[in-house]
Each structure stands twice: as structure tokens, then as C-alpha cells.
Design a protein around this motif. Structure first.
Motif, short mmCIF file in Angstrom:
data_model
loop_
_atom_site.label_atom_id
_atom_site.label_comp_id
_atom_site.label_asym_id
_atom_site.label_seq_id
_atom_site.Cartn_x
_atom_site.Cartn_y
_atom_site.Cartn_z
N TYR A 1 0.84 -1.20 0.00
CA TYR A 1 0.00 0.00 0.00
C TYR A 1 0.88 1.25 0.00
CZ TYR A 1 -4.05 -2.89 1.26
OH TYR A 1 -5.05 -3.83 1.27
N GLU B 1 -3.78 0.80 -2.96
CA GLU B 1 -2.94 -0.34 -3.30
C GLU B 1 -1.85 0.09 -4.26
OE1 GLU B 1 -5.89 -2.92 -4.98
OE2 GLU B 1 -5.63 -2.11 -7.00
N ARG C 1 -4.10 -4.11 -12.22
CA ARG C 1 -5.37 -4.38 -11.55
C ARG C 1 -6.43 -4.83 -12.54
NH1 ARG C 1 -7.88 -6.50 -7.64
NH2 ARG C 1 -6.71 -5.33 -6.05
N ASP D 1 -8.40 -8.49 -12.52
CA ASP D 1 -9.86 -8.51 -12.42
C ASP D 1 -10.50 -9.21 -13.62
OD1 ASP D 1 -9.47 -7.14 -10.12
OD2 ASP D 1 -10.37 -5.25 -10.78
N HIS E 1 -12.66 -9.18 -8.08
CA HIS E 1 -11.77 -8.14 -7.56
C HIS E 1 -11.14 -8.64 -6.26
CE1 HIS E 1 -10.37 -3.93 -7.35
NE2 HIS E 1 -10.48 -4.10 -6.04
N PHE E 2 -9.97 -9.24 -6.36
CA PHE E 2 -9.30 -9.78 -5.19
C PHE E 2 -8.64 -8.66 -4.39
CE2 PHE E 2 -8.92 -13.56 -8.08
CZ PHE E 2 -9.84 -14.34 -7.40
N SER E 3 -8.50 -8.88 -3.10
CA SER E 3 -7.82 -7.91 -2.25
C SER E 3 -6.33 -7.89 -2.57
CB SER E 3 -8.02 -8.27 -0.77
OG SER E 3 -7.32 -9.46 -0.46
N PRO E 4 -5.65 -6.78 -2.28
CA PRO E 4 -4.20 -6.74 -2.47
C PRO E 4 -3.48 -7.86 -1.71
CG PRO E 4 -5.03 -4.53 -2.14
CD PRO E 4 -6.18 -5.46 -1.88
N GLU E 5 -3.98 -8.18 -0.51
CA GLU E 5 -3.35 -9.25 0.28
C GLU E 5 -3.47 -10.60 -0.42
OE1 GLU E 5 -4.13 -5.88 2.95
OE2 GLU E 5 -5.35 -6.93 1.46
N ALA E 6 -4.61 -10.85 -1.08
CA ALA E 6 -4.81 -12.10 -1.79
C ALA E 6 -3.86 -12.21 -2.98
CB ALA E 6 -6.25 -12.23 -2.26
N GLN F 1 -0.41 -16.58 1.81
CA GLN F 1 -0.72 -15.73 2.96
C GLN F 1 -0.35 -16.41 4.28
OE1 GLN F 1 -4.50 -13.21 2.55
NE2 GLN F 1 -4.80 -14.66 0.88
#
Length: 300
Positions: free
Chosen positions: A121, A152, A159, A163, A169-174, A220
Motif C-alpha cells: 500500500y 494499493e 489491476r 480482475d 476483484h481480489f484484495s491486495p493481500e490475496a 498468505q
């Protein structure tokens, strides 16, 4: 030391943890001033990892870093992927120059050669806004952050690629989890070893959404392990600083004097006391966990 003296009434806002080496945390005094306490503090990168109470001391002006809605004070509110362009620089035959951190890091995190720090981030700071606006070919909006505390650290093209490829739309962590799993995958490391020795790693993306999610979950989990976090019960996270041990070398004559005893609450390297493998210390944990191996050992 002048930088310390100038901020002696505000030391708590400048003393923070630094990821010195993998699994090795040190404390340092950090301000935004070249050749101050540090030679090169690289504030435009590391400001994204500072606690919300940290202040900049550039030209004597204090600038608060935004609070990015992270309630757990034990962990950083950001992550960074640490990669190296030339694995061969550290002298390894394997690809061992990728890791993750939630703190500022030392230049020679991988012993030598330096590393590229890629924040997950970007915090909404004046420096970040200025740097992003220079990339006019990537960002068309005047207000790139659109009033948010952080965004992000992905280009719009990347991105859109993710997508559209997976229809979600996955999270940045994913996404970071998937990347991290690939970087530590045995097949990936063996197949691209020669390339990984001379350039930054490139990430292939699987066609299957199910495989992407499976790898993301594994990645993760690996990130939490490398950050020394442990899952407890319903998924709450705790830092794994839960024991302490005495590390004592047996043969001090290897270094000419007896200076080799210290306490640690982290994993330690075999040759921590110097002398290579022959200088290995003995670890005496203060506590023993109730594990099968511990029970077997005590029964002897």
C-alpha cells in the motif's frame, strides 16, 4: 548524533523497529534526513511503513503520518515484498532472495547486494502524491488517492488484468499471497533458476481461479509464518515472541576471547557466534512447549 540531540524531547516518535535480516529485528532512530542518524533513510519508501505517530524532521518541520485504520499496534499496517535483481551476488546457488516485511528494512537484508522494497500500500502523503503524479502515463486522475488514507500499490493496468482474468476483484493481500506462493514454489525456482540469478523475478499467473485462490491462501499463511505470526483459535493473530533462550558458544578460542553468550527470543543462525559451523552456540530455551518431540526428549 546531532540528529538525536535535536530530537531528544521527542525520541519515542523516532525509535522504531527495523527488519535487519530475515527473522532479525533491531531498534533504530529514524528521521527523514540524509546523513542524519542514518546515511540514507529512503523516506519516500519507508514512510509507508512508519507507525501513525511517527513524525518527519526534515528542515525542522513535523509532519504526521496518516493513520491507516490498523487497530493492532503489534504489527505494521503495511507489507512489502523484498526481492533482489541478482541472487548470485550473495553467493548462493539457489534462489534465496525473496522475503516479506512489515517494517523498514536494512539495505543489506540479504547480507549484501541490496533489495528492492515494494510496498503493498501507498500512504496518502505529499511525497507519494508528487511521485505518482509524475507517472502521468499510469494515472489520469488529479486526485489519485481520492480522499483515501492509502491505496494499493498496483498500476491500473495490472489491476485490470487481474480482475478480467479471474472475473473477481481480489484484495491486495490475496494477490500478494499468490505471488509469494509462486516465488517459494519448488517447480518455479527450479525451472527459472538461471534467470532468477540475473534479474528480478517474473510471475506467471495460472488460468484456473481455483488454483489462484489455493496458492493465494498458502502464500498468505507463509507470509504470516515469515512475519513470525501464529494463528490462534478463531484466526486472531499474535506475534510469536513467546519464549526466550540463552545462546552460549562452547569454543570461545575460535575468536580469541570469550564474548559469546547472549539471550534471544528469535531463531538464530548456526554461526551466530562466529567461526562458521565450528563456532555454533548451544540454545537453552527458558520454556519447553508441550509437543511430542519435547515429551520424547524429557522421557529420556
Amino acid at each position: 548524533m546531532n540528529a538525536v540531540k535535536e530530537n531528544q524531547d521527542d525520541l519515542n516518535n523516532h525509535i522504531i523497529q527495523c527488519n535487519y535480516r530475515p527473522f532479525d529485528m533491531r531498534w533504530t532512530f529514524y528521521i527523514n534526513k540524509n546523513c542524519g542518524f542514518m546515511a540514507r533513510p529512503v523516506y519516500d519508501v519507508f514512510e509507508h511503513f512508519l507507525p501513525s505517530t511517527h513524525k518527519s524532521s526534515l528542515r525542522g518541520e513535523a509532519e504526521a503520518i496518516h493513520n491507516c485504520n490498523k487497530s493492532d499496534s503489534k504489527h505494521g499496517d503495511n507489507l512489502s515484498l523484498l526481492t533482489s535483481r541478482q541472487t548470485q551476488v550473495i553467493g548462493d546457488d539457489e534462489f534465496n532472495t525473496t522475503f516479506v516485511s512489515d517494517k523498514i528494512v536494512d539495505l543489506n537484508f540479504y547480507r549484501r547486494g541490496g533489495e528492492a522494497v515494494s510496498p503493498l500500500y501507498l500512504k496518502n502523503t505529499k511525497t507519494a502524491q508528487k511521485n505518482l503524479k509524475k507517472q502521468t502515463n499510469l494515472f489520469e486522475e488529479d486526485d489519485i488517492f481520492q480522499g483515501k488514507d492509502k491505496i494499493e500499490n498496483f498500476t491500473p493496468e495490472f489491476r485490470e488484468f487481474i480482475d478480467s482474468k479471474y472475473g473477481e476483484h481480489f484484495s491486495p493481500e490475496a494477490i500478494l499471497g499468490y505471488i509469494y506462493a509462486v516465488l517459494f514454489h519448488k517447480d518455479y525456482r527450479e525451472k527459472y533458476l538461471d534467470f532468477l540469478k540475473i534479474d528480478f523475478p517474473k510471475i506467471p499467473f495460472v488460468e484456473s481461479k481455483e488454483k489462484f485462490l489455493a496458492l493465494s491462501e498458502l502464500g498468505q499463511e507463509l507470509i504470516d509464518l515469515h512475519l513470525m505470526r501464529a494463528f490462534i483459535g478463531g484466526g486472531a493473530i499474535e506475534v510469536a515472541y513467546c519464549n526466550i533462550g540463552l545462546n552460549v558458544a562452547r569454543q570461545s578460542k575460535l575468536q580469541g576471547s570469550w564474548q559469546y553468550a547472549m539471550a534471544t527470543n528469535l531463531l538464530v543462525d548456526l554461526s551466530m557466534m562466529g567461526g562458521g559451523n565450528t563456532g555454533a552456540g548451544h540454545i537453552f530455551p527458558l520454556y519447553l512447549y508441550n509437543t511430542q518431540r519435547a515429551r520424547k526428549f524429557l522421557c529420556k
